[in-house]
Design an enzyme around this catalytic site. Structure first.
Site, PDB file in Angstrom:
ATOM      1  N   MET A  24      94.207  21.977  48.013  1.00 15.31           N
ATOM      2  CA  MET A  24      92.882  22.455  48.434  1.00 15.31           C
ATOM      3  C   MET A  24      92.326  21.495  49.475  1.00 15.31           C
ATOM      4  O   MET A  24      92.223  20.289  49.216  1.00 15.31           O
ATOM      5  CB  MET A  24      91.940  22.546  47.234  1.00 15.31           C
ATOM      6  CG  MET A  24      92.414  23.511  46.150  1.00 15.31           C
ATOM      7  SD  MET A  24      91.417  23.456  44.649  1.00 15.31           S
ATOM      8  CE  MET A  24      91.974  21.909  43.891  1.00 15.31           C
ATOM      9  N   GLN A  79     101.768  18.985  51.117  1.00 15.82           N
ATOM     10  CA  GLN A  79     101.772  20.258  51.846  1.00 15.82           C
ATOM     11  C   GLN A  79     101.358  20.067  53.305  1.00 15.82           C
ATOM     12  O   GLN A  79     100.378  19.381  53.593  1.00 15.82           O
ATOM     13  CB  GLN A  79     100.827  21.273  51.206  1.00 15.82           C
ATOM     14  CG  GLN A  79     100.949  22.650  51.847  1.00 15.82           C
ATOM     15  CD  GLN A  79      99.922  23.648  51.373  1.00 15.82           C
ATOM     16  OE1 GLN A  79      98.742  23.524  51.685  1.00 15.82           O
ATOM     17  NE2 GLN A  79     100.361  24.639  50.614  1.00 15.82           N
ATOM     18  N   CYS A 108      97.457  30.068  53.902  1.00 12.81           N
ATOM     19  CA  CYS A 108      96.052  29.899  54.284  1.00 12.81           C
ATOM     20  C   CYS A 108      95.591  31.110  55.099  1.00 12.81           C
ATOM     21  O   CYS A 108      96.175  31.410  56.152  1.00 12.81           O
ATOM     22  CB  CYS A 108      95.855  28.621  55.097  1.00 12.81           C
ATOM     23  SG  CYS A 108      94.128  28.348  55.563  1.00 12.81           S
ATOM     24  N   LYS A 147     104.541  28.026  50.033  1.00 12.67           N
ATOM     25  CA  LYS A 147     103.465  28.764  49.351  1.00 12.67           C
ATOM     26  C   LYS A 147     103.095  29.939  50.246  1.00 12.67           C
ATOM     27  O   LYS A 147     102.741  29.753  51.409  1.00 12.67           O
ATOM     28  CB  LYS A 147     102.251  27.868  49.114  1.00 12.67           C
ATOM     29  CG  LYS A 147     101.127  28.539  48.319  1.00 12.67           C
ATOM     30  CD  LYS A 147     100.027  27.531  47.963  1.00 12.67           C
ATOM     31  CE  LYS A 147      98.993  28.151  47.026  1.00 12.67           C
ATOM     32  NZ  LYS A 147      98.113  29.117  47.686  1.00 12.67           N
ATOM     33  N   HIS A 175     100.955  33.540  45.989  1.00 17.74           N
ATOM     34  CA  HIS A 175      99.558  33.917  45.760  1.00 17.74           C
ATOM     35  C   HIS A 175      99.496  35.441  45.835  1.00 17.74           C
ATOM     36  O   HIS A 175      99.817  36.018  46.874  1.00 17.74           O
ATOM     37  CB  HIS A 175      98.660  33.286  46.817  1.00 17.74           C
ATOM     38  CG  HIS A 175      97.202  33.475  46.554  1.00 17.74           C
ATOM     39  ND1 HIS A 175      96.246  32.608  47.034  1.00 17.74           N
ATOM     40  CD2 HIS A 175      96.521  34.414  45.863  1.00 17.74           C
ATOM     41  CE1 HIS A 175      95.046  33.008  46.639  1.00 17.74           C
ATOM     42  NE2 HIS A 175      95.197  34.114  45.935  1.00 17.74           N
ATOM     43  N   ASN A 208     100.031  32.264  41.556  1.00 14.77           N
ATOM     44  CA  ASN A 208      98.691  31.804  41.916  1.00 14.77           C
ATOM     45  C   ASN A 208      97.772  33.023  42.013  1.00 14.77           C
ATOM     46  O   ASN A 208      98.126  33.999  42.676  1.00 14.77           O
ATOM     47  CB  ASN A 208      98.746  31.052  43.243  1.00 14.77           C
ATOM     48  CG  ASN A 208      97.419  30.439  43.646  1.00 14.77           C
ATOM     49  OD1 ASN A 208      97.150  30.260  44.821  1.00 14.77           O
ATOM     50  ND2 ASN A 208      96.575  30.110  42.691  1.00 14.77           N
ATOM     51  N   GLY A 209      96.611  32.947  41.343  1.00 16.79           N
ATOM     52  CA  GLY A 209      95.655  34.053  41.393  1.00 16.79           C
ATOM     53  C   GLY A 209      95.286  34.559  40.021  1.00 16.79           C
ATOM     54  O   GLY A 209      96.137  34.694  39.138  1.00 16.79           O
ATOM     55  N   ASN A 210      93.969  34.800  39.813  1.00 16.96           N
ATOM     56  CA  ASN A 210      93.426  35.330  38.546  1.00 16.96           C
ATOM     57  C   ASN A 210      93.454  34.322  37.406  1.00 16.96           C
ATOM     58  O   ASN A 210      93.441  34.714  36.241  1.00 16.96           O
ATOM     59  CB  ASN A 210      94.176  36.596  38.082  1.00 16.96           C
ATOM     60  CG  ASN A 210      94.137  37.722  39.081  1.00 16.96           C
ATOM     61  OD1 ASN A 210      93.359  37.674  40.028  1.00 16.96           O
ATOM     62  ND2 ASN A 210      94.972  38.721  38.895  1.00 16.96           N
TER      63      ASN A 210
END
Length: 484
Positions: A24, A79, A108, A147, A175, A208-210
């Site tokens: 992040m 990353q 991104c 990613k 993601h 990734n997600g939720n």
């Protein structure tokens, strides 16, 4: 030692990590990674680093990776965002001794990634991605991971993942949203896409997600069959998510601030973390929001946290028996819990709009301005407009900077080579040339050296002396040119 690959890499190097903290920007710094590791995280990523900046800027490398060594901060994946194979690999070579793998950001979706041509905006350029990963897989001593975001079509997403695996990717994070799904338009991530990718590739896959709580992690692993689950916003609102706990917000803040004292980071990072941690509490105690925004020191932030703690404890003391959390929250506001981002319709109703997408503001405003609709401004620009009503935000009025022919940075207006100063200096030195625009006079100084040397030769009359001085003079000229 041979480089571990695939399942062996995940099992031995990453220690079979299931709980992963996402990369992040300005939010997954060392202090936050250590806090997350104390509360269940098994693998962390650095913030996304710009490969070109990392390659050329020693301060950037020191601030983001080369700082104080911390044995607790492993396993760790660095990353990078990049769009050039050579730049990406050269930056990765500088980072590989400080991490366990190098990750290429292909996820991104923000406007800065569109402008810089990296992240999710490379997902259609399969030839370029193949070259980047092939070269990294060949040159690096640590594995290369990726990613990605999904395509709307599952089959295309699967082929995309298989292409990356074939090129040399050793671990894939998926993601489950498209690059258009962001901000108020994020919606629900597709675990169906992630499951299809997991079945189609032979390398480890992270989802990734939720992810808002530990039960989401367990359900995701069960439904998709992935090796691990990555969390971003869920982790920011509750760093103890992977422990399955919901601690008091001020306790997490106190622990984080103690770590920051030992491993300092910019105050803006600290402030941003506390805005997330205290999100629900700051809806109640809005004065503290203003104090947190204005405070200028770490000790000042500690004082704000102390005040927040006192106010919440007073609320707890005056709480009536059987009282339930307000605003539909699962817990009282002083407890770490997820923030459910409102969808477009809910956001429009909050803003008093009719429910059309024109009411959706925030980060999308930048895209609309890029497309020529200058009537819509971001909240930040609306505030600037209030302070200065005469200020124009018309993109067509912004100054346009010509780019350096070599690296893409703004070039010097008077540079004879049409380059930035750094690239101009290298070329002028190599070619022994002048650039008055940048004040570089390699050719002039060299000619002055030769002229001075010739005048010195005329003073020496004996033949032997002249021969000896000529040899010394040539050495001096070369030395002076090198020094210049």
């Amino acid at each position: 030692m041979p480089k571990l690959r695939g399942e062996a890499f995940w099992r031995e190097t990453l220690r079979s990590a299931h709980y992963v903290v996402a990369p992040m920007v300005d939010q997954s710094e060392l202090a936050w990674r250590l806090l997350s590791r104390r509360h269940g995280a098994q693998l962390c990523y650095t913030p996304m680093l710009h490969a070109q900046v990392f390659l050329r800027d020693a301060n950037y490398r020191r601030e983001n990776l080369y700082g104080e060594a911390c044995p607790e901060d492993r396993p760790l994946i660095v990353q990078f965002c990049a769009n050039d194979p050579e730049v990406f690999v050269q930056a990765a070579l500088l980072a590989q001794d400080y991490c366990d793998a190098i990750d290429l950001n292909l996820g991104c979706p923000q406007m800065i990634a569109k402008r810089g041509h990296y992240g999710a905006f490379l997902q259609e350029e399969w030839d370029l991605l193949q070259r980047m990963i092939l070269l990294a897989n060949e040159k690096l001593s640590v594995p290369i991971t990726c990613k990605i975001r999904i395509f709307p079509d599952i089959d295309k997403t699967v082929k995309y993942a298989q292409m990356l695996e074939k090129a040399g990717c050793q671990l894939l994070t998926v993601h489950g949203r498209t690059k258009e799904q962001k901000g108020p338009l994020a919606g629900v991530a597709s675990w169906e896409h992630i499951q299809a990718v997991r079945k189609a590739v032979n390398i480890p896959v992270f989802a990734n997600g939720n992810i808002q709580c530990l039960s989401d992690v367990e359900e995701c692993i069960r439904k998709t069959g992935v090796h691990g689950v990555m969390s971003a916003e869920g982790n920011l609102h509750n760093p103890a998510l992977f422990e399955g706990r919901n601690p008091l917000v001020w306790e997490m803040a106190e622990e984080y601030l103690d770590i920051v004292r030992k491993y300092p980071c910019p105050l803006s990072y600290v402030r941003a973390h506390l805005f997330k941690l205290w999100h629900h509490t700051l809806q109640v105690h809005q004065q503290l929001r203003e104090e947190l925004a204005k405070v200028k020191t770490l000790e000042g932030i500690v004082d704000v946290n102390r005040e927040l703690k006192l106010r919440c404890q007073e609320e707890i003391a005056n709480q009536k028996e059987g009282e339930k959390p307000k605003e539909g929250l699962p817990f009282f506001h002083w407890i770490c819990q997820p923030y459910i981002r409102p969808g477009p319709k809910e956001r429009c109703r909050e803003n008093g709009d009719s429910g059309t997408e024109k009411g959706v503001r925030g980060k999308r405003a930048l895209e609309e301005e890029e497309d020529g609709n200058s009537e819509l401004l971001s909240k930040n620009k609306q505030k600037k407009k209030l302070r200065n009503p005469n200020k124009s935000f018309d993109p067509s009025l912004k100054p346009k900077y010509a780019k350096c022919d070599q690296c893409g940075n703004p070039k010097g207006n008077k540079c004879v080579f049409n380059m930035c100063r750094g690239c101009c200096k290298k070329r002028a030195f190599k070619e022994t040339a002048d650039c008055p625009g940048h004040g570089l006079l390699f050719k002039t100084k060299y000619e002055k050296s030769l002229s001075w040397q010739q005048s010195q030769r005329g003073i020496q009359t004996p033949e032997i002396s002249q021969r000896g001085d000529a040899e010394v003079g040539e050495t001096a000229v070369l030395k002076e040119a090198d020094d210049s």
